[in-house]
Design a protein around this motif. Sequence first.
Motif, PDB file in Angstrom:
ATOM      1  N   MET A   1       0.818  -1.190   0.000  1.00 42.99           N
ATOM      2  CA  MET A   1       0.000   0.000   0.000  1.00 42.99           C
ATOM      3  C   MET A   1       0.867   1.261   0.000  1.00 42.99           C
ATOM      4  O   MET A   1       0.563   2.207  -0.706  1.00 42.99           O
ATOM      5  CB  MET A   1      -0.910  -0.047   1.237  1.00 42.99           C
ATOM      6  N   VAL A   2       1.918   1.244   0.811  1.00 47.15           N
ATOM      7  CA  VAL A   2       2.809   2.404   0.857  1.00 47.15           C
ATOM      8  C   VAL A   2       3.482   2.597  -0.505  1.00 47.15           C
ATOM      9  O   VAL A   2       3.606   3.724  -0.996  1.00 47.15           O
ATOM     10  CB  VAL A   2       3.849   2.240   1.980  1.00 47.15           C
ATOM     11  N   ASN A   3       3.892   1.498  -1.123  1.00 47.89           N
ATOM     12  CA  ASN A   3       4.532   1.584  -2.431  1.00 47.89           C
ATOM     13  C   ASN A   3       3.572   2.186  -3.459  1.00 47.89           C
ATOM     14  O   ASN A   3       3.967   3.025  -4.272  1.00 47.89           O
ATOM     15  CB  ASN A   3       5.006   0.205  -2.870  1.00 47.89           C
ATOM     16  N   LEU A   4       2.310   1.769  -3.436  1.00 43.38           N
ATOM     17  CA  LEU A   4       1.317   2.313  -4.360  1.00 43.38           C
ATOM     18  C   LEU A   4       1.150   3.814  -4.159  1.00 43.38           C
ATOM     19  O   LEU A   4       1.121   4.578  -5.130  1.00 43.38           O
ATOM     20  CB  LEU A   4      -0.024   1.607  -4.160  1.00 43.38           C
ATOM     21  N   GLU A   5       1.060   4.240  -2.903  1.00 43.09           N
ATOM     22  CA  GLU A   5       0.888   5.663  -2.626  1.00 43.09           C
ATOM     23  C   GLU A   5       2.095   6.470  -3.077  1.00 43.09           C
ATOM     24  O   GLU A   5       1.944   7.571  -3.612  1.00 43.09           O
ATOM     25  CB  GLU A   5       0.632   5.865  -1.136  1.00 43.09           C
ATOM     26  N   MET A   6       3.282   5.937  -2.857  1.00 38.46           N
ATOM     27  CA  MET A   6       4.491   6.660  -3.280  1.00 38.46           C
ATOM     28  C   MET A   6       4.569   6.739  -4.804  1.00 38.46           C
ATOM     29  O   MET A   6       4.998   7.754  -5.356  1.00 38.46           O
ATOM     30  CB  MET A   6       5.735   5.985  -2.711  1.00 38.46           C
ATOM     31  N   GLN A   7       4.165   5.681  -5.485  1.00 32.90           N
ATOM     32  CA  GLN A   7       4.188   5.701  -6.947  1.00 32.90           C
ATOM     33  C   GLN A   7       3.173   6.708  -7.484  1.00 32.90           C
ATOM     34  O   GLN A   7       3.451   7.413  -8.455  1.00 32.90           O
ATOM     35  CB  GLN A   7       3.896   4.303  -7.479  1.00 32.90           C
ATOM     36  N   LEU A   8       2.002   6.776  -6.851  1.00 35.83           N
ATOM     37  CA  LEU A   8       1.008   7.770  -7.270  1.00 35.83           C
ATOM     38  C   LEU A   8       1.512   9.185  -7.034  1.00 35.83           C
ATOM     39  O   LEU A   8       1.325  10.070  -7.874  1.00 35.83           O
ATOM     40  CB  LEU A   8      -0.308   7.551  -6.525  1.00 35.83           C
ATOM     41  N   ALA A   9       2.153   9.412  -5.895  1.00 34.90           N
ATOM     42  CA  ALA A   9       2.704  10.738  -5.616  1.00 34.90           C
ATOM     43  C   ALA A   9       3.792  11.093  -6.623  1.00 34.90           C
ATOM     44  O   ALA A   9       3.877  12.239  -7.076  1.00 34.90           O
ATOM     45  CB  ALA A   9       3.260  10.777  -4.198  1.00 34.90           C
ATOM     46  N   GLY A  10       4.616  10.120  -6.989  1.00 35.72           N
ATOM     47  CA  GLY A  10       5.659  10.360  -7.980  1.00 35.72           C
ATOM     48  C   GLY A  10       5.101  10.653  -9.361  1.00 35.72           C
ATOM     49  O   GLY A  10       5.762  11.268 -10.200  1.00 35.72           O
ATOM     50  N   PHE A  11       3.892  10.204  -9.635  1.00 34.77           N
ATOM     51  CA  PHE A  11       3.252  10.463 -10.921  1.00 34.77           C
ATOM     52  C   PHE A  11       2.502  11.798 -10.902  1.00 34.77           C
ATOM     53  O   PHE A  11       2.547  12.568 -11.862  1.00 34.77           O
ATOM     54  CB  PHE A  11       2.278   9.326 -11.244  1.00 34.77           C
ATOM     55  N   ILE A  12       1.830  12.082  -9.780  1.00 28.63           N
ATOM     56  CA  ILE A  12       0.971  13.265  -9.716  1.00 28.63           C
ATOM     57  C   ILE A  12       1.761  14.545  -9.459  1.00 28.63           C
ATOM     58  O   ILE A  12       1.427  15.605  -9.998  1.00 28.63           O
ATOM     59  CB  ILE A  12      -0.114  13.062  -8.637  1.00 28.63           C
ATOM     60  N   ALA A  13       2.816  14.479  -8.646  1.00 21.61           N
ATOM     61  CA  ALA A  13       3.562  15.691  -8.279  1.00 21.61           C
ATOM     62  C   ALA A  13       4.149  16.424  -9.489  1.00 21.61           C
ATOM     63  O   ALA A  13       3.968  17.640  -9.610  1.00 21.61           O
ATOM     64  CB  ALA A  13       4.639  15.354  -7.267  1.00 21.61           C
ATOM     65  N   PRO A  14       4.842  15.753 -10.401  1.00 22.80           N
ATOM     66  CA  PRO A  14       5.370  16.497 -11.556  1.00 22.80           C
ATOM     67  C   PRO A  14       4.274  17.089 -12.443  1.00 22.80           C
ATOM     68  O   PRO A  14       4.438  18.190 -12.986  1.00 22.80           O
ATOM     69  CB  PRO A  14       6.171  15.449 -12.330  1.00 22.80           C
ATOM     70  N   LEU A  15       3.163  16.368 -12.583  1.00 16.68           N
ATOM     71  CA  LEU A  15       2.053  16.924 -13.367  1.00 16.68           C
ATOM     72  C   LEU A  15       1.494  18.183 -12.729  1.00 16.68           C
ATOM     73  O   LEU A  15       1.239  19.186 -13.413  1.00 16.68           O
ATOM     74  CB  LEU A  15       0.937  15.879 -13.502  1.00 16.68           C
TER      75      LEU A  15
END
Length: 68
Positions: A1-15
């Motif tokens: 779950m933590v990995n999923l959240e970090m991956q989403l943050a890594g995708f959403i933050a630059p956008l």
Amino acid sequence: MVNLEMQLAGFIAPLTIGFVIAAFDGSFKGAVWILVSFGVVCFIAIMILKSGKGNFKTEHPKTIPAVK
């Protein structure tokens, strides 16, 4: 779950930062202020929240330390 959240943050933050830079006509000032404000909010949250746990010795009084 933590990995999923970090991956989403890594995708959403630059956008999000890209959209903010585009909204400020190419200026990075808005993106920097957003990052600073998120940092302040995180700092305040860490200072306010308490874990509710004691230290290791009070939680595990019968534990024998490996090194004296």
